[in-house]
Design a protein around this motif. Structure first.
Motif, PDB file in Angstrom:
ATOM      1  N   LYS A 167      -5.718  -5.286  13.277  1.00 54.17           N
ATOM      2  CA  LYS A 167      -5.363  -3.919  13.649  1.00 54.17           C
ATOM      3  C   LYS A 167      -4.017  -3.878  14.351  1.00 54.17           C
ATOM      4  N   LEU A 168      -3.210  -2.858  14.012  1.00 52.02           N
ATOM      5  CA  LEU A 168      -1.906  -2.657  14.635  1.00 52.02           C
ATOM      6  C   LEU A 168      -1.778  -1.200  15.054  1.00 52.02           C
ATOM      7  N   ASN A 169      -1.248  -0.973  16.249  1.00 55.14           N
ATOM      8  CA  ASN A 169      -0.969   0.385  16.698  1.00 55.14           C
ATOM      9  C   ASN A 169       0.359   0.847  16.111  1.00 55.14           C
ATOM     10  N   ILE A 170       0.366   2.002  15.445  1.00 59.21           N
ATOM     11  CA  ILE A 170       1.590   2.481  14.791  1.00 59.21           C
ATOM     12  C   ILE A 170       1.957   3.906  15.191  1.00 59.21           C
ATOM     13  N   ASN A 171       0.957   4.747  15.515  1.00 53.78           N
ATOM     14  CA  ASN A 171       1.204   6.150  15.870  1.00 53.78           C
ATOM     15  C   ASN A 171       2.155   6.811  14.880  1.00 53.78           C
ATOM     16  N   ALA A 172       1.827   6.692  13.609  1.00 53.40           N
ATOM     17  CA  ALA A 172       2.653   7.249  12.542  1.00 53.40           C
ATOM     18  C   ALA A 172       2.420   8.750  12.397  1.00 53.40           C
ATOM     19  N   GLU A 173       3.516   9.499  12.304  1.00 55.98           N
ATOM     20  CA  GLU A 173       3.431  10.937  12.088  1.00 55.98           C
ATOM     21  C   GLU A 173       3.693  11.230  10.611  1.00 55.98           C
ATOM     22  N   GLY A 224       0.820  -1.203   0.000  1.00 55.79           N
ATOM     23  CA  GLY A 224       0.000   0.000   0.000  1.00 55.79           C
ATOM     24  C   GLY A 224       0.851   1.248   0.000  1.00 55.79           C
ATOM     25  N   SER A 225       0.417   2.270  -0.736  1.00 62.03           N
ATOM     26  CA  SER A 225       1.098   3.558  -0.744  1.00 62.03           C
ATOM     27  C   SER A 225       0.103   4.613  -1.212  1.00 62.03           C
ATOM     28  N   ALA A 226      -0.003   5.691  -0.446  1.00 59.72           N
ATOM     29  CA  ALA A 226      -0.967   6.734  -0.810  1.00 59.72           C
ATOM     30  C   ALA A 226      -0.585   8.052  -0.165  1.00 59.72           C
ATOM     31  N   GLU A 227      -1.042   9.131  -0.763  1.00 56.22           N
ATOM     32  CA  GLU A 227      -0.871  10.460  -0.182  1.00 56.22           C
ATOM     33  C   GLU A 227      -1.931  10.661   0.889  1.00 56.22           C
ATOM     34  N   LEU A 228      -1.496  11.102   2.074  1.00 59.94           N
ATOM     35  CA  LEU A 228      -2.392  11.289   3.198  1.00 59.94           C
ATOM     36  C   LEU A 228      -2.262  12.696   3.744  1.00 59.94           C
ATOM     37  N   GLU A 229      -3.319  13.165   4.372  1.00 57.53           N
ATOM     38  CA  GLU A 229      -3.259  14.443   5.057  1.00 57.53           C
ATOM     39  C   GLU A 229      -2.278  14.359   6.209  1.00 57.53           C
ATOM     40  N   ALA A 230      -1.471  15.373   6.393  1.00 64.21           N
ATOM     41  CA  ALA A 230      -0.505  15.390   7.490  1.00 64.21           C
ATOM     42  C   ALA A 230      -1.227  15.248   8.827  1.00 64.21           C
ATOM     43  N   GLY A 231      -0.595  14.539   9.749  1.00 62.58           N
ATOM     44  CA  GLY A 231      -1.188  14.335  11.062  1.00 62.58           C
ATOM     45  C   GLY A 231      -0.735  13.023  11.656  1.00 62.58           C
ATOM     46  N   THR A 232      -1.357  12.629  12.762  1.00 67.91           N
ATOM     47  CA  THR A 232      -1.023  11.393  13.465  1.00 67.91           C
ATOM     48  C   THR A 232      -2.002  10.294  13.092  1.00 67.91           C
ATOM     49  N   TYR A 233      -1.470   9.172  12.686  1.00 69.93           N
ATOM     50  CA  TYR A 233      -2.279   8.014  12.317  1.00 69.93           C
ATOM     51  C   TYR A 233      -1.997   6.903  13.333  1.00 69.93           C
ATOM     52  N   GLU A 247       4.183  13.835   7.799  1.00 70.99           N
ATOM     53  CA  GLU A 247       4.573  15.231   7.650  1.00 70.99           C
ATOM     54  C   GLU A 247       4.435  15.661   6.198  1.00 70.99           C
ATOM     55  N   GLU A 248       4.235  16.932   6.017  1.00 75.72           N
ATOM     56  CA  GLU A 248       4.021  17.473   4.678  1.00 75.72           C
ATOM     57  C   GLU A 248       5.229  17.206   3.789  1.00 75.72           C
ATOM     58  N   ASP A 249       4.961  16.641   2.604  1.00 70.51           N
ATOM     59  CA  ASP A 249       5.964  16.377   1.559  1.00 70.51           C
ATOM     60  C   ASP A 249       7.019  15.351   1.973  1.00 70.51           C
ATOM     61  N   ILE A 250       6.748  14.539   2.996  1.00 66.41           N
ATOM     62  CA  ILE A 250       7.686  13.512   3.459  1.00 66.41           C
ATOM     63  C   ILE A 250       7.051  12.136   3.280  1.00 66.41           C
ATOM     64  N   GLU A 251       7.873  11.142   2.873  1.00 66.03           N
ATOM     65  CA  GLU A 251       7.384   9.764   2.771  1.00 66.03           C
ATOM     66  C   GLU A 251       7.690   9.016   4.059  1.00 66.03           C
ATOM     67  N   TYR A 252       6.669   8.441   4.644  1.00 61.75           N
ATOM     68  CA  TYR A 252       6.783   7.615   5.847  1.00 61.75           C
ATOM     69  C   TYR A 252       6.668   6.171   5.405  1.00 61.75           C
ATOM     70  N   VAL A 253       7.692   5.362   5.685  1.00 65.16           N
ATOM     71  CA  VAL A 253       7.687   3.958   5.264  1.00 65.16           C
ATOM     72  C   VAL A 253       7.489   3.079   6.494  1.00 65.16           C
ATOM     73  N   LEU A 254       6.437   2.286   6.464  1.00 59.32           N
ATOM     74  CA  LEU A 254       6.102   1.384   7.558  1.00 59.32           C
ATOM     75  C   LEU A 254       6.420  -0.042   7.129  1.00 59.32           C
ATOM     76  N   LEU A 255       7.150  -0.768   7.974  1.00 57.49           N
ATOM     77  CA  LEU A 255       7.509  -2.150   7.684  1.00 57.49           C
ATOM     78  C   LEU A 255       6.682  -3.086   8.555  1.00 57.49           C
ATOM     79  N   LEU A 256       5.921  -3.954   7.916  1.00 59.36           N
ATOM     80  CA  LEU A 256       5.132  -4.964   8.618  1.00 59.36           C
ATOM     81  C   LEU A 256       5.839  -6.306   8.510  1.00 59.36           C
TER      82      LEU A 256
END
Length: 269
Positions: free
Chosen positions: A135-141, A92-101, A143-152
């Motif tokens: 469901k997994l808790n990730i608390n991902a931040e 999965g990869s998508a543009e998201l609104e900045a904030g805490t997920y 940020e604007e114009d930054i790619e956050y990569v999550l490894l499962l």
């Protein structure tokens, strides 16, 4: 006629409506970044294949009124045992609104999962998987114009469970998955000698096994990924009974780097 009716609205009412619309629009004012989700596997040495079918990958955001947001709808089967030795796949990869997920969830199909053991293929079902997802808790931040990569890390060895005697299928799938932010992790690589030992290689901290893989059967190469910064023991456990275990102690892992521990010779019994 419509234009005349609008111009007759009281000014105070128009101001009130404007303020209301501004208040409702806060979900889209903070810019956007990208979340990418990669999947790897902690293998199971008693199986030849572990196939899971993922329908959707979703996340939710603090303060959002939209509920779960879909990152991707793979509608695809993945063989977890192909995702070893540093191999990953993007689910999965998508543009998201900045904030805490705070959470991510995988929606798995009710069927379409299987495990292959000694040449026989057994269907597996997921208890409650299609209804609520994993469901997994990730608390991902984000940020604007930054790619956050999550490894499962989908732990096949703990996820494939023998069913009770009254179950129609001998195995069920109870997903055990850990999630880490890839940017704050490092890796360990090396070579098990001889490759004929066919070892499972694990990174251990204290009494916890935090990552494992199966060394390449042709050259013995292995790579353990997604490890948080710290010191680990690397256990090389041959599946070939003619060889014994070997442990490399005190292996340091730093963020965004790979520690090469060289060749690990396993003793012959």
């Amino acid at each position: 006629m419509l234009l005349k009716r609008i111009t007759l609205f009281p000014i105070a009412l128009l101001i009130g409506l404007s303020m209301m619309f501004v208040g409702c629009g806060t979900d889209s004012d903070s810019g956007s970044g990208t979340m990418t989700v990669e999947m790897a596997d902690a293998p199971i040495d008693s199986a030849d294949a572990v196939n899971v079918f993922i329908e959707r990958v979703e996340v939710n955001r603090v303060g959002s009124s939209y509920g779960w947001v879909t990152l991707n709808e793979p509608q695809q089967e993945y063989d977890l045992l192909e995702l070893t030795n540093g191999a990953t796949t993007v689910i999965g990869s998508a543009e998201l609104e900045a904030g805490t997920y705070p959470q991510i969830r995988l929606i798995l199909s009710s069927d379409g999962h299987s495990v292959e053991i000694d040449g026989s293929i057994y269907d597996m079902k997921v208890p409650s998987g299609p209804q609520t997802g994993v469901k997994l808790n990730i608390n991902a931040e984000i940020e604007e114009d930054i790619e956050y990569v999550l490894l499962l890390d989908f732990d096949a060895s703990r996820s494939v469970v023998e069913a009770g005697q009254n179950n129609q299928n001998p195995y069920i799938l109870k997903p055990v998955i850990t999630a880490t932010e890839k940017a704050i992790t490092g890796n360990i690589e090396g070579t098990a000698n001889p490759a004929d030992a066919q070892p499972v290689v694990s990174a251990i901290a204290g009494s916890d096994t935090l990552a494992s893989t199966i060394a390449d059967t042709s050259d013995g190469y292995f790579k353990l990924i997604g490890l948080e910064e710290g010191t680990y023991d690397v256990l090389v456990h041959p599946r070939n009974d003619t060889y014994g275990e070997q442990t490399v102690t005190g292996v340091d892992v730093t963020v965004e780097s790979t520690t090469d521990i060289g060749t690990v010779d396993v003793p012959q019994n």
